[in-house]
Scaffold this active site. Structure first.
Site, PDB file in Angstrom:
ATOM      1  N   ARG A  23      84.365 -51.059 -66.952  1.00  0.00           N
ATOM      2  CA  ARG A  23      84.059 -51.087 -65.517  1.00  0.00           C
ATOM      3  C   ARG A  23      82.806 -51.868 -65.199  1.00  0.00           C
ATOM      4  O   ARG A  23      82.577 -52.278 -64.081  1.00  0.00           O
ATOM      5  CB  ARG A  23      83.893 -49.668 -64.979  1.00  0.00           C
ATOM      6  N   ARG A  59      52.221 -65.578 -59.559  1.00  0.00           N
ATOM      7  CA  ARG A  59      51.598 -64.588 -58.679  1.00  0.00           C
ATOM      8  C   ARG A  59      50.549 -63.853 -59.493  1.00  0.00           C
ATOM      9  O   ARG A  59      50.852 -63.213 -60.479  1.00  0.00           O
ATOM     10  CB  ARG A  59      52.643 -63.615 -58.137  1.00  0.00           C
ATOM     11  N   HIS A  62      46.132 -60.236 -60.037  1.00  0.00           N
ATOM     12  CA  HIS A  62      45.671 -59.389 -58.940  1.00  0.00           C
ATOM     13  C   HIS A  62      45.376 -57.968 -59.408  1.00  0.00           C
ATOM     14  O   HIS A  62      45.904 -57.520 -60.412  1.00  0.00           O
ATOM     15  CB  HIS A  62      46.752 -59.282 -57.854  1.00  0.00           C
ATOM     16  N   LYS A  72      51.265 -49.538 -62.014  1.00  0.00           N
ATOM     17  CA  LYS A  72      52.520 -50.157 -61.589  1.00  0.00           C
ATOM     18  C   LYS A  72      53.574 -50.028 -62.682  1.00  0.00           C
ATOM     19  O   LYS A  72      53.251 -50.027 -63.865  1.00  0.00           O
ATOM     20  CB  LYS A  72      52.322 -51.649 -61.304  1.00  0.00           C
ATOM     21  N   TYR A 132      58.654 -53.524 -58.218  1.00  0.00           N
ATOM     22  CA  TYR A 132      57.608 -52.734 -58.874  1.00  0.00           C
ATOM     23  C   TYR A 132      57.185 -51.554 -58.024  1.00  0.00           C
ATOM     24  O   TYR A 132      57.059 -51.635 -56.820  1.00  0.00           O
ATOM     25  CB  TYR A 132      56.410 -53.590 -59.288  1.00  0.00           C
ATOM     26  N   ASP A 170      45.475 -67.416 -54.172  1.00  0.00           N
ATOM     27  CA  ASP A 170      45.351 -67.409 -55.633  1.00  0.00           C
ATOM     28  C   ASP A 170      44.610 -68.636 -56.159  1.00  0.00           C
ATOM     29  O   ASP A 170      43.989 -68.576 -57.222  1.00  0.00           O
ATOM     30  CB  ASP A 170      46.724 -67.303 -56.293  1.00  0.00           C
TER      31      ASP A 170
END
Length: 184
Positions: A23, A59, A62, A72, A132, A170
């Site tokens: 499936r 990205r 940070h 996270k 996240y 950034d």
């Protein structure tokens, strides 16, 4: 679910079990009880974010500081990224060290990033969707970061330099040695 320690204190790589049959497939992405028992700490996620990006986007790096710091749990729903973390906890035995891992929809890896880490990722495939969970709310004034191509961190982002796509924010981030580790 397979939960393994990484080389950085408090950072874990997870691989949920995938069950396949005629499936399709079933994946239990997160089991709070099993996860907390494995990492020996309580985690309460309060936000869930998603980004969609094309190849070459970077990205990060940070973080949020102080009482707004966030742990996270990162996973890729579609495509692939190189997920990168830097331990920015001054009192940590792994302070200043990095860890990276390819996370993809195919390998189903997830990365748990504790509070006090810089986090970023480079996008390795077009239309990559990253999901996240965060254990604290976003507070813009607590946001900070380090430039992705810091010469001291020497991170190989797996992207050709000319293909890197950054946000204006950034591009202006400081180096790791110029980063202010004090809480705002």
């Amino acid at each position: 679910m397979l939960i393994k320690k990484t080389s950085l204190e408090g950072c874990y790589l997870l691989q949920p079990k995938k069950i396949e049959d005629h499936r399709g497939a079933f994946i239990l992405n997160f089991n709070k009880k099993e996860f907390e028992e494995a990492i020996k700490q309580k985690v309460d996620f309060v936000l869930e974010n998603e980004s969609i990006s094309n190849y070459g986007v970077v990205r990060g790096l940070h973080m949020q500081k102080g009482q707004f710091s966030q742990a996270k749990l990162v996973r890729v729903v579609h495509g692939a990224i190189l997920d990168v973390v830097v331990d920015a906890r001054i009192d940590s035995p792994t302070f200043g060290e990095t860890f990276s891992q390819i996370l993809s929809a195919e390998n189903n890896y997830q990365l748990f990033i504790p509070r006090g880490f810089l986090h970023g990722f480079s996008v390795l495939q077009d239309k990559t969707k990253v999901n996240y969970k965060c254990d604290n709310y976003y507070f813009p004034a607590a946001e900070d970061g380090v430039v992705f191509n810091d010469s001291d961190l020497k991170i190989d982002w797996k992207i050709v330099e000319n293909d890197v796509i950054l946000s204006e924010k950034d591009k202006k981030l400081p180096s790791f040695k110029d980063f202010n580790f004090q809480i705002k």
